[in-house]
Design an enzyme around this catalytic site. Structure first.
Site, PDB file in Angstrom:
ATOM      1  N   GLY A  13      -7.676  33.745 139.249  1.00  0.00           N
ATOM      2  CA  GLY A  13      -6.694  32.676 139.118  1.00  0.00           C
ATOM      3  C   GLY A  13      -5.655  32.691 140.222  1.00  0.00           C
ATOM      4  O   GLY A  13      -5.653  33.550 141.110  1.00  0.00           O
ATOM      5  N   LEU A  15      -2.291  33.284 140.270  1.00  0.00           N
ATOM      6  CA  LEU A  15      -1.413  34.449 140.380  1.00  0.00           C
ATOM      7  C   LEU A  15      -2.223  35.733 140.536  1.00  0.00           C
ATOM      8  O   LEU A  15      -1.859  36.632 141.306  1.00  0.00           O
ATOM      9  CB  LEU A  15      -0.504  34.532 139.138  1.00  0.00           C
ATOM     10  CG  LEU A  15       0.439  35.722 139.044  1.00  0.00           C
ATOM     11  CD1 LEU A  15       1.377  35.800 140.258  1.00  0.00           C
ATOM     12  CD2 LEU A  15       1.268  35.646 137.758  1.00  0.00           C
ATOM     13  N   ASP A  34     -12.473  39.043 135.161  1.00  0.00           N
ATOM     14  CA  ASP A  34     -12.415  37.585 135.028  1.00  0.00           C
ATOM     15  C   ASP A  34     -13.766  37.138 134.489  1.00  0.00           C
ATOM     16  O   ASP A  34     -14.699  37.938 134.428  1.00  0.00           O
ATOM     17  CB  ASP A  34     -12.125  36.910 136.389  1.00  0.00           C
ATOM     18  CG  ASP A  34     -11.447  35.547 136.226  1.00  0.00           C
ATOM     19  OD1 ASP A  34     -12.006  34.692 135.524  1.00  0.00           O
ATOM     20  OD2 ASP A  34     -10.353  35.349 136.776  1.00  0.00           O
ATOM     21  N   ILE A  35     -13.868  35.855 134.138  1.00  0.00           N
ATOM     22  CA  ILE A  35     -15.184  35.360 133.732  1.00  0.00           C
ATOM     23  C   ILE A  35     -15.981  34.909 134.956  1.00  0.00           C
ATOM     24  O   ILE A  35     -17.175  34.708 134.891  1.00  0.00           O
ATOM     25  CB  ILE A  35     -15.100  34.218 132.681  1.00  0.00           C
ATOM     26  CG1 ILE A  35     -14.119  33.142 133.123  1.00  0.00           C
ATOM     27  CG2 ILE A  35     -14.725  34.770 131.324  1.00  0.00           C
ATOM     28  CD1 ILE A  35     -14.153  31.907 132.248  1.00  0.00           C
ATOM     29  N   TYR A 142       0.035  25.240 125.212  1.00  0.00           N
ATOM     30  CA  TYR A 142       0.348  26.343 126.140  1.00  0.00           C
ATOM     31  C   TYR A 142       1.744  26.897 125.854  1.00  0.00           C
ATOM     32  O   TYR A 142       1.941  28.108 125.727  1.00  0.00           O
ATOM     33  CB  TYR A 142       0.266  25.790 127.563  1.00  0.00           C
ATOM     34  CG  TYR A 142       0.725  26.715 128.662  1.00  0.00           C
ATOM     35  CD1 TYR A 142       0.030  27.885 128.956  1.00  0.00           C
ATOM     36  CD2 TYR A 142       1.842  26.385 129.438  1.00  0.00           C
ATOM     37  CE1 TYR A 142       0.448  28.712 129.995  1.00  0.00           C
ATOM     38  CE2 TYR A 142       2.254  27.201 130.475  1.00  0.00           C
ATOM     39  CZ  TYR A 142       1.554  28.358 130.747  1.00  0.00           C
ATOM     40  OH  TYR A 142       1.971  29.171 131.774  1.00  0.00           O
TER      41      TYR A 142
HETATM   42  N1  SER Z   1       2.821  26.026 135.938  1.00  0.00           N
HETATM   43  C1  SER Z   1       2.728  25.977 134.502  1.00  0.00           C
HETATM   44  C2  SER Z   1       2.166  24.688 134.067  1.00  0.00           C
HETATM   45  O1  SER Z   1       2.419  23.707 134.718  1.00  0.00           O
HETATM   46  C3  SER Z   1       4.076  26.191 133.877  1.00  0.00           C
HETATM   47  O2  SER Z   1       4.233  27.535 133.603  1.00  0.00           O
HETATM   48  O3  SER Z   1       1.514  24.633 133.067  1.00  0.00           O
END
Ligand code: SER
Length: 317
Positions: A13, A15, A34-35, A142
């Site tokens: 990903g 980060l 990771d997958i 999220y």
């Molecule tokens: N960058 C993230 C998002 O846009 C926020 O933590 O979902």
């Protein structure tokens, strides 16, 4: 004390990629999970295990095989993608975190866990400048998962002795890997539209101000909070951290200083509603006081770095 082994879950990903490279460059031992295999693992000679964080047995086996001491659990469905498949996002985000926290409580070798929270824990009522303890009513799956996840981190710290640490990241902007399904992604993808052939279409309103951060500062935040003495950390949930805030029109004006022909148009979609509920910036006084948080890169440095990185890449291709 056995040698530190840093395990990055979600290593392909946005980060994860940057954190892996930073730890590797610092001479640390790194294991990638990771997958899908990160493109850089073979290049840097880093061990990779294909593991889905929802599979606790596979996770446990990988931690044991590699004698993992530090876990960076970064695998998650972000805000925009999560709204399209809410049950899948909830399952991935919550199950993954609980698996990691459980294993960290059970496996003696695991000394620390880093798990990122987000500005998405905030919502209407948090205010334009969200305080550390601002009212939190997240508006996305999220955001709900990050909000609840923060409480789980605190619980595992208090009741199971897990040394888990967290920060609330804003939109992250870097060059090595693209973001996947966030509301702040426009601020990364715009840099792929600077050749002047067509205007960039932004999915947020021109004046929608959001907190943002250069990836170098984001990586530094993770490493910095992990190196702080535990006793200095008053917050057992996630620390607010802040670097800069801008609206699309402000970012694009800064881009135009380097690329005068750059053009943008605006076609706000469902992501605009998500962004509208988030604060403009976070008050990060507590992070500054407790572990010396201090970002280094502002808007002009960010734009310069993104444009330079792309120039280097196009010369190399
Ligand atoms: N960058 C993230 C998002 O846009 C926020 O933590 O979902």
């Amino acid at each position: 004390m056995p040698q530190d082994v840093h395990c990055i879950i979600g290593a392909s990903g946005q980060l994860g990629t940057e954190l892996a490279v930073a730890l590797h460059n610092a001479g640390e031992r790194v294991v990638l999970l990771d997958i899908k295999a990160p493109s850089f693992s073979a290049l840097l000679g880093l061990p990779f295990e294909k593991v889905d964080v929802r599979d606790q047995a596979a996770l446990s086996a990988a931690f044991g095989t590699h004698r993992v001491t530090h876990v960076y659990h970064l695998a998650a469905a972000l805000s925009a993608r999560g709204e399209q498949e809410p049950q899948w996002a909830w399952d991935l985000n919550m199950k993954g975190l609980l698996h990691v926290l459980d294993l960290a409580a059970e496996m003696e070798g695991i000394r620390q866990v880093f798990w990122p929270s987000s500005i998405a824990v905030f919502g209407p009522g948090s205010g334009p400048v969200a305080a550390q303890s601002a009212y939190r009513l997240p508006s996305t799956v999220y955001g709900i998962s990050k909000n609840v996840g923060e409480h789980w981190c605190s619980w595992y710290h208090q009741h199971r002795g897990v040394d888990v640490r967290s920060v609330r990241y804003p939109g992250l902007i870097g060059t090595l890997a693209p973001p996947g399904g966030g509301t702040t992604d426009y601020a990364v993808e715009v840099f792929d539209h600077l050749d002047g052939t067509a205007p960039y279409t932004c999915f947020l309103k021109a004046d929608e101000k959001l907190p943002m951060m250069h990836m170098d500062d984001a990586v530094a935040a993770a490493l910095h909070i992990l190196s702080a003495p535990r006793v200095s950390l008053r917050c057992t949930e996630a620390y607010n951290i802040n670097a800069m805030s801008f609206a699309p029109e402000e970012l694009f004006a800064e881009i135009r200083r380097h690329v005068p022909a750059f053009q943008a148009r605006y076609a706000p979609d469902f992501r605009q509603n998500i962004a509208a509920g988030w604060p403009d910036m976070l008050n990060d006084d507590m992070a500054r006081e407790d572990w010396g948080w201090s970002p280094k890169i502002g808007l002009s440095g960010l734009v310069r770095s993104m444009i330079n990185a792309r120039a280097v890449r196009s010369v190399a291709q």
